[in-house]
Design a protein around this motif. Structure first.
Motif, PDB file in Angstrom:
ATOM      1  N   ILE A 235       0.855  -1.182   0.000  1.00 34.25           N
ATOM      2  CA  ILE A 235       0.000   0.000   0.000  1.00 34.25           C
ATOM      3  C   ILE A 235       0.892   1.233   0.000  1.00 34.25           C
ATOM      4  O   ILE A 235       1.804   1.347   0.818  1.00 34.25           O
ATOM      5  N   VAL A 236       0.643   2.151  -0.916  1.00 41.19           N
ATOM      6  CA  VAL A 236       1.320   3.449  -0.918  1.00 41.19           C
ATOM      7  C   VAL A 236       0.242   4.503  -0.727  1.00 41.19           C
ATOM      8  O   VAL A 236      -0.496   4.844  -1.649  1.00 41.19           O
ATOM      9  N   SER A 237       0.122   4.992   0.491  1.00 45.03           N
ATOM     10  CA  SER A 237      -0.932   5.939   0.846  1.00 45.03           C
ATOM     11  C   SER A 237      -0.431   7.367   0.698  1.00 45.03           C
ATOM     12  O   SER A 237       0.518   7.775   1.376  1.00 45.03           O
ATOM     13  N   THR A 238      -1.046   8.121  -0.207  1.00 49.21           N
ATOM     14  CA  THR A 238      -0.701   9.531  -0.414  1.00 49.21           C
ATOM     15  C   THR A 238      -1.990  10.339  -0.424  1.00 49.21           C
ATOM     16  O   THR A 238      -2.475  10.748  -1.483  1.00 49.21           O
ATOM     17  N   PRO A 239      -2.586  10.573   0.725  1.00 49.23           N
ATOM     18  CA  PRO A 239      -3.880  11.266   0.781  1.00 49.23           C
ATOM     19  C   PRO A 239      -3.796  12.675   0.193  1.00 49.23           C
ATOM     20  O   PRO A 239      -2.803  13.378   0.399  1.00 49.23           O
ATOM     21  N   PHE A 240      -4.846  13.046  -0.535  1.00 57.06           N
ATOM     22  CA  PHE A 240      -4.874  14.377  -1.152  1.00 57.06           C
ATOM     23  C   PHE A 240      -4.949  15.470  -0.091  1.00 57.06           C
ATOM     24  O   PHE A 240      -4.330  16.528  -0.227  1.00 57.06           O
ATOM     25  N   HIS A 241      -5.708  15.208   0.959  1.00 61.66           N
ATOM     26  CA  HIS A 241      -5.793  16.150   2.088  1.00 61.66           C
ATOM     27  C   HIS A 241      -5.453  15.385   3.367  1.00 61.66           C
ATOM     28  O   HIS A 241      -6.351  14.879   4.052  1.00 61.66           O
TER      29      HIS A 241
END
Length: 291
Positions: A235-241
């Motif tokens: 999983i590569v989590s890069t939330p926009f906010h």
């Protein structure tokens, strides 16, 4: 010659204090080769030691902590050694003699198909009947989200009374299903299957005293990591906010030791199955400067 009043006002320098945004970025990893210390046996918890420390000015305002990126391997096992890894099955062997089999499944993250394959492979290795069909099979009942066990020979039974069986994941009660009185015979689980033991991950840190609120609880949570990949993938989590957590306690503090933990949505430490996880953390604040 004396200066006029207007001349004196023109030469006077006035200072103005303004709040300027400032940031501190930290990349942390549970990999001991990259400096992680006191890594827990399950890989969920670790510490890092900072030689120069994190220093947020004492007069800093609006101090927040956020996680801009995180990497987690989706390999958290749902079949765990010694907990729910054993099947107790009575079935015919290749000579049609009813035999008691104990099948131990290797620890791992399984879907129903993978668990069925692992079980049948082990039964075959132990000499259970495979022709013209295996002694039993696990299949989904999609309409009800339940598991169906099909037994293919008279006398086959499966015992879910021991505590170390995967009955909860499969949705069965603590009882013996069978022996089959006909062939084939189906035993539909009375409960919905629970293969998804983890709905999402939470990252915690002692960088904050309270953290994000989960309903009415605070557990020093600084980020949520959604599971959006297939089992066995990263999983590569890069939330926009990215969520921001207030951390006024960092103002004026010098932190040299930081602790991090990865849990599931029920705040249970997860077993990372030997894989490392990481997070890129941003500390933001406003600091007064003279201009």
């Amino acid at each position: 010659m004396m200066s006029s009043r207007n001349d004196r006002n023109f030469n006077t320098t006035s200072m103005t204090r303004v709040l300027v945004p400032e940031e501190i970025s930290i990349l942390v990893s549970s990999n001991p080769n990259q400096g992680a210390q006191n890594v827990s046996a399950d890989g969920s918890t670790f510490q890092i030691q900072l030689q120069d420390g994190i220093k947020v000015p004492a007069d800093a305002k609006n101090v927040t902590v956020s996680v801009e990126e995180a990497t987690v391997w989706w390999v958290v096992p749902n079949i765990i050694t010694g907990q729910n890894d054993t099947f107790y099955i009575t079935a015919p062997d290749t000579s049609d003699v009813l035999t008691n089999y104990i099948s131990v499944i290797p620890q791992g993250l399984y879907d129903l198909s993978g668990l069925n394959n692992a079980l049948l492979r082990d039964l075959e290795n132990q000499g259970a009947k495979i022709n013209p069909e295996p002694v039993l099979s696990l299949s989904p009942d999609d309409a009800t989200q339940k598991v169906n066990i099909r037994t293919n020979y008279i006398g086959v039974s499966i015992d879910f009374t021991p505590n170390n069986t995967p009955r909860e994941i499969l949705g069965y009660d603590a009882q013996v299903y069978g022996p089959a009185t006909q062939a084939p015979q189906n035993f539909l689980a009375p409960n919905v299957a629970q293969f998804n033991q983890v709905n999402y991950f939470l990252i915690h840190s002692d960088l904050v005293n309270t953290g994000l609120r989960l309903n009415d609880d605070y557990n020093q949570t600084i980020a949520q990591v959604l599971i959006d990949v297939a089992p066995g993938s990263q999983i590569v989590s890069t939330p926009f906010h990215p969520a921001k957590t207030n951390a006024p306690e960092l103002a004026g503090a010098i932190r040299t030791t930081l602790r991090f933990q990865l849990t599931d949505d029920q705040n249970r430490p997860v077993n990372t199955n030997g894989e490392y996880w990481s997070a890129r953390i941003l500390i933001s604040y406003l600091h007064a400067h003279n201009i």
